[in-house]
Scaffold this motif. Structure first.
Motif, PDB file in Angstrom:
ATOM      1  N   VAL A 183       0.855  -1.193   0.000  1.00 34.52           N
ATOM      2  CA  VAL A 183       0.000   0.000   0.000  1.00 34.52           C
ATOM      3  C   VAL A 183       0.887   1.237   0.000  1.00 34.52           C
ATOM      4  O   VAL A 183       1.664   1.462   0.931  1.00 34.52           O
ATOM      5  CB  VAL A 183      -0.928   0.014   1.222  1.00 34.52           C
ATOM      6  N   LEU A 184       0.777   2.047  -1.055  1.00 36.80           N
ATOM      7  CA  LEU A 184       1.573   3.263  -1.174  1.00 36.80           C
ATOM      8  C   LEU A 184       0.868   4.473  -0.562  1.00 36.80           C
ATOM      9  O   LEU A 184       1.511   5.345   0.026  1.00 36.80           O
ATOM     10  CB  LEU A 184       1.888   3.554  -2.639  1.00 36.80           C
ATOM     11  N   PRO A 224      -9.605   8.857   1.355  1.00 40.31           N
ATOM     12  CA  PRO A 224      -9.010   9.864   2.231  1.00 40.31           C
ATOM     13  C   PRO A 224      -7.870   9.282   3.087  1.00 40.31           C
ATOM     14  O   PRO A 224      -7.856   8.101   3.375  1.00 40.31           O
ATOM     15  CB  PRO A 224     -10.177  10.299   3.128  1.00 40.31           C
ATOM     16  N   GLN A 225      -6.961  10.149   3.488  1.00 35.88           N
ATOM     17  CA  GLN A 225      -5.842   9.714   4.297  1.00 35.88           C
ATOM     18  C   GLN A 225      -6.225   9.686   5.774  1.00 35.88           C
ATOM     19  O   GLN A 225      -7.164  10.344   6.201  1.00 35.88           O
ATOM     20  CB  GLN A 225      -4.638  10.627   4.086  1.00 35.88           C
ATOM     21  N   LEU A 245      -7.257   2.877  -2.445  1.00 33.63           N
ATOM     22  CA  LEU A 245      -5.931   2.416  -2.073  1.00 33.63           C
ATOM     23  C   LEU A 245      -5.029   2.442  -3.305  1.00 33.63           C
ATOM     24  O   LEU A 245      -5.383   1.865  -4.354  1.00 33.63           O
ATOM     25  CB  LEU A 245      -5.972   0.995  -1.508  1.00 33.63           C
ATOM     26  N   ARG A 246      -3.901   3.092  -3.170  1.00 29.17           N
ATOM     27  CA  ARG A 246      -2.891   3.088  -4.220  1.00 29.17           C
ATOM     28  C   ARG A 246      -1.908   1.963  -3.913  1.00 29.17           C
ATOM     29  O   ARG A 246      -1.245   1.968  -2.877  1.00 29.17           O
ATOM     30  CB  ARG A 246      -2.161   4.435  -4.250  1.00 29.17           C
ATOM     31  N   LEU A 247      -1.827   0.999  -4.801  1.00 31.57           N
ATOM     32  CA  LEU A 247      -1.073  -0.221  -4.551  1.00 31.57           C
ATOM     33  C   LEU A 247       0.091  -0.351  -5.531  1.00 31.57           C
ATOM     34  O   LEU A 247      -0.051  -0.044  -6.723  1.00 31.57           O
ATOM     35  CB  LEU A 247      -1.986  -1.450  -4.690  1.00 31.57           C
ATOM     36  N   GLU A 264       1.547  -0.119 -10.700  1.00 24.98           N
ATOM     37  CA  GLU A 264       0.633   0.343  -9.674  1.00 24.98           C
ATOM     38  C   GLU A 264      -0.797  -0.066 -10.028  1.00 24.98           C
ATOM     39  O   GLU A 264      -1.156  -0.145 -11.200  1.00 24.98           O
ATOM     40  CB  GLU A 264       0.713   1.867  -9.509  1.00 24.98           C
ATOM     41  N   ALA A 265      -1.568  -0.336  -9.000  1.00 25.14           N
ATOM     42  CA  ALA A 265      -2.955  -0.732  -9.169  1.00 25.14           C
ATOM     43  C   ALA A 265      -3.814   0.095  -8.225  1.00 25.14           C
ATOM     44  O   ALA A 265      -3.334   0.676  -7.253  1.00 25.14           O
ATOM     45  CB  ALA A 265      -3.127  -2.226  -8.885  1.00 25.14           C
TER      46      ALA A 265
END
Length: 268
Positions: free
Chosen positions: A33-34, A38-39, A53-55, A91-92
């Motif tokens: 998980v990059l 929201p954060q 989620l940026r993967l 990235e996914a």
């Protein structure tokens, strides 16, 4: 259609023991998980908001990547993103959203593999508390650029895969297998619906109530597939297996009830 045929071969590989299954085993994909949006570790989601989620992934063979929300160790009532096939490095994007207004998530599990039960292990987890908040912002409020970029990539990949599948002709063996398998699935679906309906119509008393249980199960499964596909055509790519899992128990249940009725000499 090609995806469906792949699913048929996948089912055979899962059911057959030993050499075939071992020969297709590959090293698990690596997923990290990059970033999220929201954060934060404690996030309120609006009624129509998504948690993205940026993967980052790495795999030496094609895999699907899925996310699932959990609360207190059990699957939470959330909708999740479909998956394209990923291979190599890149990235996914994954996302989830609430299906119930009181839903909560305290852990997100990320799985990667071929979609089968034993071929899709959990490869990463994210501890995060998500809950429904009426005052929280919905999608579109300050969404970072990586969300739009990864969404666009995923849509392009889905269109490209659909075009390749449409342009690739099926071989004779695939056509026979697919046709036979689809006929079997339709027969199971019809039997799973027709036999409980027939029993509910012919039987009386407690037997009718008992027959209503598998009938309700089949109606629920078919309804979920129809509404799911109407909302997202990729949400039930393996719908024949869903019919198989529900239709066979429904027919077996009616068969056992019929034998019990006959052994007791029940009429009506």
């Amino acid at each position: 259609m090609k995806a469906m045929i792949h699913g048929v071969w996948l089912m055979l590989a899962v059911l057959l023991p030993g050499p075939l299954h071992a020969a297709t085993a590959d090293a698990p994909a690596q997923v990290q998980v990059l970033d999220t949006w929201p954060q934060g570790d404690d996030v309120a989601l609006g009624p129509s908001a998504h948690f993205y989620l940026r993967l980052a992934y790495r795999s030496d063979h094609p895999v699907g990547i899925w996310v699932q929300g959990y609360f207190r160790g059990k699957p939470a009532p959330v909708g999740t993103s479909p998956s394209i096939r990923y291979d190599g490095e890149g990235e996914a994007l994954g996302w989830l959203f609430f299906l119930k207004p009181d839903a909560q998530v305290d852990e997100i599990r990320i799985t990667a593999g071929d979609g089968s039960l034993d071929g899709t292990p959990v490869v990463a987890t994210l501890p995060v508390h998500l809950y429904a908040g009426a005052d929280a912002a919905d999608d579109g409020a300050g969404t970072p650029a990586w969300v739009d970029e990864l969404l666009a990539r995923q849509r392009d990949a889905q269109r490209a895969a659909a075009a390749r599948n449409a342009a690739t002709p099926m071989g004779a063996g695939e056509t026979v297998l697919f046709s036979g398998f689809m006929l079997l699935m339709f027969a199971i679906a019809i039997g799973g619906l027709a036999l409980p309906a027939w029993a509910c119509w012919r039987w009386r008393g407690g037997w009718r109530l008992a027959a209503a249980v598998p009938a309700a199960l089949m109606v629920l499964v078919v309804g979920r597939i129809v509404t799911g596909v109407a909302a997202d055509p990729t949400s039930h790519n393996l719908w024949p297996f869903e019919l198989l899992q529900a239709g066979v128990p429904a027919m077996l249940a009616i068969g056992v009830m019929a034998l019990l009725r006959r052994s007791r000499g029940t009429r009506g």
